[in-house]
Design an enzyme around this catalytic site. Structure first.
Site, mmCIF file in Angstrom:
data_model
loop_
_atom_site.group_PDB
_atom_site.id
_atom_site.type_symbol
_atom_site.label_atom_id
_atom_site.label_comp_id
_atom_site.label_asym_id
_atom_site.label_seq_id
_atom_site.Cartn_x
_atom_site.Cartn_y
_atom_site.Cartn_z
ATOM 1 N N GLU A 103 48.935 64.345 -21.710
ATOM 2 C CA GLU A 103 48.153 63.767 -20.607
ATOM 3 C C GLU A 103 48.343 62.264 -20.626
ATOM 4 O O GLU A 103 48.281 61.643 -21.695
ATOM 5 C CB GLU A 103 46.667 64.047 -20.807
ATOM 6 N N ARG B 29 45.932 57.533 -24.267
ATOM 7 C CA ARG B 29 45.310 56.578 -23.336
ATOM 8 C C ARG B 29 45.922 55.199 -23.514
ATOM 9 O O ARG B 29 46.423 54.857 -24.591
ATOM 10 C CB ARG B 29 43.789 56.507 -23.591
ATOM 11 N N ASN C 190 42.924 70.907 -26.700
ATOM 12 C CA ASN C 190 43.006 69.443 -26.653
ATOM 13 C C ASN C 190 42.455 68.879 -27.971
ATOM 14 O O ASN C 190 41.303 69.156 -28.328
ATOM 15 C CB ASN C 190 42.191 68.955 -25.447
ATOM 16 N N HIS D 60 38.214 70.730 -18.319
ATOM 17 C CA HIS D 60 37.279 69.622 -18.483
ATOM 18 C C HIS D 60 35.856 70.153 -18.583
ATOM 19 O O HIS D 60 35.347 70.750 -17.634
ATOM 20 C CB HIS D 60 37.354 68.566 -17.372
ATOM 21 N N ARG E 112 42.462 54.810 -27.657
ATOM 22 C CA ARG E 112 41.163 54.957 -28.333
ATOM 23 C C ARG E 112 41.116 56.212 -29.211
ATOM 24 O O ARG E 112 40.300 56.309 -30.107
ATOM 25 C CB ARG E 112 40.022 54.973 -27.315
ATOM 26 N N THR F 42 37.844 61.322 -18.835
ATOM 27 C CA THR F 42 38.444 61.330 -17.505
ATOM 28 C C THR F 42 37.398 61.798 -16.495
ATOM 29 O O THR F 42 36.982 62.950 -16.517
ATOM 30 C CB THR F 42 39.664 62.280 -17.491
ATOM 31 N N HIS G 252 45.941 63.409 -25.016
ATOM 32 C CA HIS G 252 45.912 62.345 -24.004
ATOM 33 C C HIS G 252 46.177 61.018 -24.698
ATOM 34 O O HIS G 252 45.363 60.546 -25.487
ATOM 35 C CB HIS G 252 44.524 62.350 -23.340
ATOM 36 N N GLU H 129 46.122 70.836 -12.238
ATOM 37 C CA GLU H 129 45.011 71.216 -13.106
ATOM 38 C C GLU H 129 43.727 70.870 -12.378
ATOM 39 O O GLU H 129 43.496 69.709 -12.013
ATOM 40 C CB GLU H 129 45.100 70.481 -14.451
ATOM 41 N N HIS I 294 39.738 64.699 -29.733
ATOM 42 C CA HIS I 294 38.510 64.300 -30.411
ATOM 43 C C HIS I 294 38.584 64.422 -31.923
ATOM 44 O O HIS I 294 37.695 63.921 -32.616
ATOM 45 C CB HIS I 294 37.310 65.004 -29.786
HETATM 46 N N1 PXP Z 1 42.162 68.558 -18.906
HETATM 47 C C1 PXP Z 1 42.280 67.239 -18.661
HETATM 48 C C2 PXP Z 1 43.270 66.789 -17.631
HETATM 49 C C3 PXP Z 1 41.524 66.291 -19.389
HETATM 50 O O1 PXP Z 1 41.649 64.978 -19.115
HETATM 51 C C4 PXP Z 1 40.665 66.748 -20.394
HETATM 52 C C5 PXP Z 1 39.895 65.752 -21.206
HETATM 53 O O2 PXP Z 1 40.767 64.953 -21.926
HETATM 54 C C6 PXP Z 1 40.585 68.138 -20.624
HETATM 55 C C7 PXP Z 1 41.337 69.011 -19.850
HETATM 56 C C8 PXP Z 1 39.710 68.701 -21.695
HETATM 57 O O3 PXP Z 1 38.384 68.402 -21.419
HETATM 58 P P1 PXP Z 1 37.281 68.671 -22.521
HETATM 59 O O4 PXP Z 1 37.631 67.824 -23.713
HETATM 60 O O5 PXP Z 1 36.018 68.281 -21.859
HETATM 61 O O6 PXP Z 1 37.348 70.141 -22.860
#
Ligand code: PXP
Length: 256
Positions: A75, A50, A12, A199, A54, A106, A48, A156, A15
């Site tokens: 996402e 959003r 992901n 997550h 952001r 999330t 993601h 998920e 960030h």
């Molecule tokens: N899976 C989903 C559905 C999420 O919303 C997120 C966070 O955007 C993640 C995985 C990844 O989470 P993390 O950034 O905490 O590893």
């Protein structure tokens, strides 16, 4: 149970975009991170989009669609705007997540059972467009059963509560969360759903989840991007991959 194959790692990159947006410029570039993640062995990229934009932007999604060689997992919240964007780009996968403007990330899984009818209508065109539809849910049986009924192909499992309990050294809670995740991974698989998880996962928490034979994909972002500050993105990803494979081998599952 029958081996299900290699556990995929979705990286992901949200960030990287968070950091870019902190200064309002073009650096660091999430697309560059996606290319590096690909080179480091990521099996997919997760982003993601959003509603408040952001971190990931519309242009980021366009760039990912144009340049990625691995599948994109988009996402998004279950809104008309996001549905139209997904139908325009047709990413490999769409993961439906709950979204609140005031949250930092999330926070929980989607309340599928409460909105079954609406969500069934929402995901049908996405499926018809060829997207694999995933629903982000807590390890909660009614939500998983509802995700199955509305026609999702994937769930998920939200690993946040397990990871939080670990970070706060609430070990009994952590183990209870892990047991629940294990049981619900089995339940979802028995229903014919493909099981993903993610997550809050870190090097310290990834292995017990990676060892569940039903889990086919982990989506990991925040920790990897943070770790990349210290050791570089490729190395951070390769270490995660190594830990996932080791957990799989120890559980008697194939890694290829
Ligand atoms: N899976 C989903 C559905 C999420 O919303 C997120 C966070 O955007 C993640 C995985 C990844 O989470 P993390 O950034 O905490 O590893």
């Amino acid at each position: 149970m029958t081996p299900l194959g290699k556990l995929r790692l979705g990286v992901n990159i949200d960030h990287v975009a968070t950091l870019r947006n902190a200064r309002g410029g073009a650096y660091p570039d999430p697309l560059r991170a996606a290319r590096l993640a690909q080179a480091a062995g990521a099996d997919g990229i997760t982003a993601h989009l959003r509603e408040d934009r952001r971190h990931i932007s519309d242009a980021d999604i366009e760039g990912l669609i144009e340049t990625l060689e691995v599948p994109l997992n988009l996402e998004m919240a279950a809104t008309d705007e996001m549905q139209a964007i997904a139908l325009r780009h047709r990413p490999h996968a769409v993961c439906i997540v709950p979204e609140k403007r005031e949250e930092r990330t999330t926070e929980g899984g989607l309340e599928v059972a409460r909105e079954e009818n609406r969500l069934a209508h929402f995901i049908a065109p996405l499926r018809e467009a060829g997207c694999r539809v995933s629903i982000f849910v807590a390890a909660d049986r009614p939500q998983i059963d509802a995700a199955h009924r509305i026609g999702a192909q994937v769930i998920e499992l939200h690993t946040g509560a397990y990871c939080d309990a670990h970070a706060e050294a609430r070990l009994a809670d952590r183990d209870a969360e892990l047991d629940q995740l294990r049981e619900m991974a089995g339940r979802a698989h028995a229903l014919g759903l493909e099981v993903h998880a993610g997550h809050g996962l870190t090097y310290d928490t990834v292995q017990p989840v990676a060892a569940f034979p039903e889990v086919m994909e982990l989506n990991i972002g925040h920790f990897l991007i943070g770790e990349a500050v210290f050791r570089g993105l490729e190395d951070a990803i390769q270490e995660m991959r190594r830990l996932m494979d080791a957990a799989r081998v120890q559980a008697g599952e194939p890694v290829q």
